[in-house]
Design a protein around this motif. Structure first.
Motif, short mmCIF file in Angstrom:
data_model
loop_
_atom_site.label_atom_id
_atom_site.label_comp_id
_atom_site.label_asym_id
_atom_site.label_seq_id
_atom_site.Cartn_x
_atom_site.Cartn_y
_atom_site.Cartn_z
N PRO A 252 0.95 -1.13 -0.06
CA PRO A 252 -0.12 -0.07 -0.21
C PRO A 252 1.03 1.33 -0.11
N VAL A 253 1.95 1.36 0.75
CA VAL A 253 2.82 2.48 0.55
C VAL A 253 3.41 2.77 -0.55
N PHE A 254 4.10 1.69 -1.27
CA PHE A 254 4.66 2.14 -2.59
C PHE A 254 3.69 2.36 -3.57
N THR A 255 2.54 1.63 -3.65
CA THR A 255 1.54 1.82 -4.66
C THR A 255 0.95 3.12 -4.55
N GLY A 256 0.82 3.74 -3.27
CA GLY A 256 0.17 4.84 -2.80
C GLY A 256 1.35 6.07 -3.38
N LYS A 257 2.51 5.85 -2.84
CA LYS A 257 3.57 7.02 -3.42
C LYS A 257 3.78 6.76 -4.93
N PHE A 258 3.72 5.83 -5.29
CA PHE A 258 3.67 5.62 -7.04
C PHE A 258 2.62 6.31 -7.52
N LEU A 259 1.40 6.17 -7.28
CA LEU A 259 0.19 6.88 -7.76
C LEU A 259 0.45 8.28 -7.55
N PHE A 260 0.85 8.74 -6.19
CA PHE A 260 0.78 10.21 -5.99
C PHE A 260 1.91 10.74 -6.81
N SER A 261 3.08 10.19 -7.12
CA SER A 261 4.13 10.75 -8.06
C SER A 261 3.63 10.38 -9.40
N MET A 262 3.00 9.58 -9.96
CA MET A 262 2.46 9.60 -11.15
C MET A 262 1.39 10.46 -11.40
N GLY A 263 0.74 10.80 -10.55
CA GLY A 263 -0.45 11.69 -10.63
C GLY A 263 0.28 13.39 -11.06
N LYS A 264 1.53 13.51 -10.51
CA LYS A 264 2.03 14.74 -10.80
C LYS A 264 2.84 14.59 -12.16
N VAL A 265 3.11 13.10 -12.66
CA VAL A 265 3.59 13.04 -14.32
C VAL A 265 2.49 13.24 -14.98
N LEU A 266 1.20 12.91 -14.65
CA LEU A 266 -0.20 13.01 -15.44
C LEU A 266 -0.55 14.56 -15.47
N VAL A 267 -0.09 15.16 -14.35
CA VAL A 267 -0.47 16.57 -14.26
C VAL A 267 0.37 17.16 -15.53
N ASN A 268 1.79 16.86 -15.17
CA ASN A 268 2.72 17.39 -16.23
C ASN A 268 2.15 17.20 -17.67
N ASN A 401 -3.77 8.51 -0.56
CA ASN A 401 -3.21 8.91 -1.92
C ASN A 401 -4.03 8.52 -3.12
N ILE A 402 -4.83 7.40 -3.15
CA ILE A 402 -5.66 7.04 -4.25
C ILE A 402 -6.82 8.25 -4.48
N ILE A 403 -7.12 8.70 -3.47
CA ILE A 403 -8.34 9.74 -3.49
C ILE A 403 -7.87 10.91 -3.91
N ARG A 404 -6.63 11.22 -3.51
CA ARG A 404 -5.83 12.82 -4.00
C ARG A 404 -5.79 12.63 -5.34
N LEU A 405 -5.27 11.44 -5.96
CA LEU A 405 -5.29 11.41 -7.39
C LEU A 405 -6.38 11.16 -8.26
N PHE A 406 -7.09 10.16 -7.99
CA PHE A 406 -8.24 9.66 -8.69
C PHE A 406 -9.44 10.45 -8.60
N VAL A 407 -9.64 11.05 -7.38
CA VAL A 407 -10.96 11.65 -7.12
C VAL A 407 -10.77 13.29 -7.18
#
Length: 469
Positions: A252-268, A401-407
């Motif tokens: 859950p930790v690295f999936t959450g951190k990965f998605l959080f960082s990927m969220g910034k990538v997708l924002v970029n 982290n999931i809701i921060r990115l996908f919601v």
């Protein structure tokens, strides 16, 4: 036979378990805060140095560094899980179990990060294209990308080593090592770019060399017989009973951190819709705002260690009080940092860009106006998450982290883009997503605390988890 702690380590352990908690949190966090600042300065100096090369290079660094952060999340997840488990055994005085878990976490981080590096090197250009990187970023940044991906494997192993030192409360040693590593990186970057006239990939090579030297020191330290978590083949436990608790906590930790960082990538990636200048402006705004944030969010790391050790020693109330103290410190430091940066941003801008276009400058200022509040919201999220991680409830960290990115992040950005909101949509998105996520985190914290007071069931849960480990 149970391994004995050295007098110095035993004193530090007793301090964490019994010392004045306000002093404990501050003395463990202060070196980590400086460590976080130096990590921030890695990217800070990269942007400053690369800005002297060109605008496309700045956009490339901004875009690719977020991908690197996403990849690092896997090693960081293993490091976090290993630290929590090791700290729990360490606090309970089960030093042999702590050592076995430390060795296993180190090997796991190496295996997982190594596999990821191979994948990213083989499919680097394809990954950049799938993430909608502009063609100019691919052309100028691919070699930079490849070097940074190799660096992630070293950083994963270093993260485990640093995490183990945190588990012992040895945060000052971490600070010294990273000051040395940062100085080496900075000196090499300046030599490569300004003395030898090399391109941006050599900025990445400087980071690679610095991390390699840090890893060399880490391995030397870990193989020493006096090290409580001495690295040895006999102590590596690649068995289900050791691997699964680390993986289950880390996932859950690295999936959450990965998605959080990927969220910034997708924002970029979405920011590329507004042009390469918008990507660069967004990255510069976040980098400027990240300075006080890098100091505030580190309380999550010291908090998780202190909470874990105290839970291992059966001190539930002290563990909960640690969160409150960490949040007070994080909010105060974040607020002070926010005030300082907001009042000096005009003088900071020339450090990040040689672009004299007033429109580009205004883009940075407009995005920063909304991004700056992330110092307070993100640090609050981080400290609340640190409490859950210390209790080994890493799934809650993942959920946040999931809701921060996908919601709250990607949908908001897409809606704003649909209604033709200008580049300022990037600032709006960061503010809205972080603020709403913080509110959700506080709700989860309230439920968590309410259950502790009414049911007291957490004592049984962590004891049950401990016996399984």
């Amino acid at each position: 036979m149970e391994r004995k702690l050295s007098p110095k380590e035993n004193k530090r352990r007793n301090y964490i378990l019994n010392g004045n908690l306000w002093k404990v949190v501050m003395t463990l966090s202060a070196p980590l805060a400086l460590y976080g600042l130096f990590n921030y300065l890695y990217g800070f100096f990269d942007l400053i140095i690369v800005s002297s090369i060109g605008g496309n290079e700045v956009a490339s660094v901004v875009f690719i560094d977020e991908i690197k952060q996403a990849i690092i999340a896997f090693g960081a997840g293993i490091a976090t899980a290993g630290t929590v488990i090791v700290a729990r055994h360490y606090g309970a005085g089960r030093i042999n179990e702590a050592r076995a878990n430390a060795n296993t976490a180190f090997v796991l981080a190496g295996l997982i990060s190594g596999a990821l590096v191979v994948i990213t090197l083989l499919f680097g250009e394809l990954i950049l294209r799938l993430l909608n990187a502009p063609e100019e970023i691919i052309q100028t940044g691919l070699s930079y990308f490849n070097v940074q991906m190799i660096t992630t494997s070293l950083m994963a192993l270093n993260a485990v080593f640093i995490g183990l030192e945190k588990a012992k409360g040895n945060t000052f040693f971490i600070l010294i090592l990273n000051i040395i590593a940062m100085m080496i990186k900075l000196i090499l970057s300046l030599i490569f770019v300004f003395a030898l006239g090399k391109g941006m990939q050599y900025v990445a090579i400087a980071t690679l060399i610095a991390q390699a030297l840090l890893l060399f020191v880490a391995i030397i330290m870990m193989i020493q017989p006096k090290n409580t978590f001495q690295l040895s083949f006999q102590q590596i436990r690649l068995k289900k009973t050791y691997i699964m608790p680390i993986i289950l906590l880390a996932l859950p930790v690295f999936t959450g951190k990965f998605l959080f960082s990927m969220g910034k990538v997708l924002v970029n990636s979405t920011a590329a819709f507004y042009g390469t200048a918008a990507v660069a402006a967004f990255g510069i705004a976040m980098k400027i705002g990240g300075a006080p944030g890098s100091l505030a969010i580190v309380f999550e790391e010291s908090e998780a260690t202190i909470v874990s050790q105290n839970l291992g020693n059966g001190k539930l109330k002290r563990a909960m009080k640690t969160y409150l103290i960490a949040h007070v410190y994080a909010f105060t430091i974040g607020l002070i940092g926010l005030w300082i940066v907001s009042n000096t941003i005009e003088s900071l801008l020339p450090l990040f860009t040689s672009n004299q276009d007033p429109h580009f400058k205004q883009m940075i200022l407009d995005i920063y106006f909304w991004e700056k509040f992330s110092v307070l919201t993100s640090s609050s999220i981080a400290v609340i998450t640190g409490l859950f991680i210390g209790f080994r409830f890493t799934k809650i960290s993942f959920f946040i982290n999931i809701i921060r990115l996908f919601v709250f992040r990607l949908p908001v950005l897409l809606i704003l883009r649909y209604y033709d909101v200008s580049y300022i949509a990037l600032g709006y998105t960061m503010f809205i997503s972080n603020f709403l996520t913080m509110l959700v985190a506080f709700v989860l914290l309230g439920i968590f605390y309410h259950r502790i007071r009414l049911n007291g069931y957490l004592d049984l849960i962590w004891e049950e988890q401990l016996t399984k480990t």
